[in-house]
Enzyme design. Structure first.
Site, PDB file in Angstrom:
ATOM      1  N   ASP A 145       1.357  -0.616   7.848  1.00  0.00           N
ATOM      2  CA  ASP A 145       1.040  -1.744   6.977  1.00  0.00           C
ATOM      3  C   ASP A 145       2.178  -1.897   5.966  1.00  0.00           C
ATOM      4  O   ASP A 145       2.220  -1.225   4.945  1.00  0.00           O
ATOM      5  CB  ASP A 145      -0.289  -1.488   6.265  1.00  0.00           C
ATOM      6  CG  ASP A 145      -0.694  -2.622   5.325  1.00  0.00           C
ATOM      7  OD1 ASP A 145       0.172  -3.468   5.007  1.00  0.00           O
ATOM      8  OD2 ASP A 145      -1.853  -2.649   4.885  1.00  0.00           O
TER       9      ASP A 145
ATOM     10  N   PHE B 220      -5.211   1.041   0.674  1.00  0.00           N
ATOM     11  CA  PHE B 220      -5.587  -0.333   0.348  1.00  0.00           C
ATOM     12  C   PHE B 220      -4.968  -1.244   1.397  1.00  0.00           C
ATOM     13  O   PHE B 220      -3.741  -1.376   1.471  1.00  0.00           O
ATOM     14  CB  PHE B 220      -5.120  -0.764  -1.039  1.00  0.00           C
ATOM     15  CG  PHE B 220      -5.523  -2.184  -1.343  1.00  0.00           C
ATOM     16  CD1 PHE B 220      -6.789  -2.458  -1.814  1.00  0.00           C
ATOM     17  CD2 PHE B 220      -4.667  -3.244  -1.109  1.00  0.00           C
ATOM     18  CE1 PHE B 220      -7.198  -3.768  -2.060  1.00  0.00           C
ATOM     19  CE2 PHE B 220      -5.056  -4.547  -1.350  1.00  0.00           C
ATOM     20  CZ  PHE B 220      -6.330  -4.815  -1.824  1.00  0.00           C
TER      21      PHE B 220
ATOM     22  N   LYS C  32       2.506 -11.301   2.604  1.00  0.00           N
ATOM     23  CA  LYS C  32       3.040 -11.509   1.265  1.00  0.00           C
ATOM     24  C   LYS C  32       4.415 -12.175   1.276  1.00  0.00           C
ATOM     25  O   LYS C  32       4.515 -13.381   1.366  1.00  0.00           O
ATOM     26  CB  LYS C  32       3.036 -10.196   0.485  1.00  0.00           C
ATOM     27  CG  LYS C  32       1.620  -9.678   0.233  1.00  0.00           C
ATOM     28  CD  LYS C  32       1.575  -8.632  -0.824  1.00  0.00           C
ATOM     29  CE  LYS C  32       0.173  -8.053  -0.997  1.00  0.00           C
ATOM     30  NZ  LYS C  32      -0.824  -9.011  -1.488  1.00  0.00           N
TER      31      LYS C  32
END
Length: 400
Positions: A223, A138, A252
């Site tokens: 990531d 994801f 984030k």
């Protein structure tokens, strides 16, 4: 409460199915709804709120910059961007930063950089570059990113898809190496797969990936949008694995839960392939984002948050492990991050999250029977224990 939810749902695209509460305020690890009920936030906005809601130092940085200037675009320099990228590069042990806004933008930017590097440095033939990814990944929901997702919800009715990606089993270094050919420019991986259920690969996997990519002259792109910036008890999960990728993708928590901030961080021999006009963002590197991002980096530079996540994470995982066989069939994770597989004969993950919400704990389900816990790193030890007490009570009620 119901009226507020109905007003929202009457005019918003139904691309989420949130739990039925309406948050009004937040402080530290706690949020309060519009009726005054408090909840311990054990999702932390998918790690975007690693430092808690309304962190005073981050708010101070934002307020100070709000009163000065918030956006100039990259058509001009601003006095916050230089200090931010200098500090972030130093934190990552790299020498160059490409500032963006959202995590998905960081991933897209990393893909573009890898392709440009492949053509301009490695010598891959035009339009032949491929990037290896992992099953169950994801990385976001843009068209290019869902092109290499295997989640049917992410892909259905959104084609045609972007070519140039090969997917191999996560955690299988041999399969990854077998997929590399002369057109491979990068391997893009989550050091821990978050949305898949906090899947932690074998301990030798990331070191093997680093060795394989180095030997084959292929970029290793990590990531760390969810796993990085303190969540796993280290600045990056790659630190825990003892590896250094060519590119970090960050987002984030880099915005402190205040503004969207993301970045690609690497060295000049890779990020230096970009030239003016080849990539950009009106808001990327804006003064407000840079001021907040710099304050986040300053918090992490102390090492205190990483140490706290390690300490509290050990306690959390010890307690969660004791629930296996008592309504839980498996627990995975590192630091203050856990994927908890609920016995599917008892309830779905969503049902457990709804019961936890009734008891004042906010968590999120994924893939049916799995729930995720990722409280802000500022959570207190008693509050963390209380949250697990509530999970234990929910499971006991379901088993009764």
């Amino acid at each position: 409460m119901r009226d507020a939810i109905e007003r929202e749902e009457a005019h918003i695209a139904a691309n989420y199915a949130p739990l039925p509460l309406v948050v009004a305020t937040g402080e530290g690890a706690w949020v309060t709804d519009i009726e005054g009920k408090r909840y311990l936030d054990c999702l932390a906005a998918y790690s975007a709120v690693n430092f808690g809601h309304s962190h005073p130092l981050l708010l101070d940085a934002a307020r100070a910059q709000l009163a000065r200037v918030t956006l100039t675009s990259r058509a001009f320099h601003n006095d916050q961007l230089g200090p931010f990228v200098t500090a972030l590069a130093a934190l990552a042990g790299k020498d160059m930063v490409l500032p963006m806004n959202t995590g998905a933008e960081a991933v897209e930017s990393g893909i573009k950089v890898a392709r440009a590097w492949g053509y301009r440095v490695k010598g891959v033939a035009a339009d032949r570059a491929t990037i290896i990814v992992a099953d169950g990944n994801f990385h976001g929901r843009t068209i290019s990113i869902v092109s290499f997702s295997d989640d049917p919800d992410a892909r259905a009715d959104f084609g045609p898809f972007t070519p140039g990606f090969r997917s191999v089993p996560y955690g299988d270094a041999a399969a990854l190496e077998a997929a590399i050919d002369e057109n491979t420019v990068a391997v893009l991986l989550e050091p821990i797969q978050g949305e898949a259920g906090i899947l932690v690969p074998p301990a030798d996997y990331l070191p093997a990936v680093r060795d394989i990519t180095t030997r084959h002259n292929v970029l290793f792109i990590a990531d760390e949008i969810q796993s990085g910036l303190g969540r796993t008890g280290a600045t990056f999960q790659c630190d825990n694995a003892g590896v250094v990728p060519d590119l970090y993708l960050l987002g984030k928590a880099l915005g402190g839960g205040i503004v969207p901030v993301s970045a690609v961080v690497g060295n000049r021999d890779v990020l230096g392939v970009l030239q003016p006009g080849q990539h950009g963002s009106t808001f990327g590197g804006n003064p407000l984002a840079a001021a907040v991002g710099r304050a986040v980096v300053e918090l992490l530079a102390t090492g205190d948050y990483q140490a706290r996540a390690r300490m509290l994470g050990e306690r959390m995982h010890a307690r969660l492990g004791a629930l296996v066989g008592r309504g839980v069939v498996g627990v995975r994770g590192v630091g203050l991050w856990a994927g908890i597989d609920i016995d599917p004969s008892l309830a779905t993950g969503r049902a457990v999250c709804e019961l936890l919400m009734e008891r004042g704990v906010l968590a999120k389900d994924t893939h049916g029977a799995t729930i995720r816990l990722a409280p802000p790193i500022v959570v207190s030890e008693p509050d963390l224990d209380w949250a697990i007490d509530q999970l234990e009570a929910v499971l006991a009620d379901l088993r009764a």
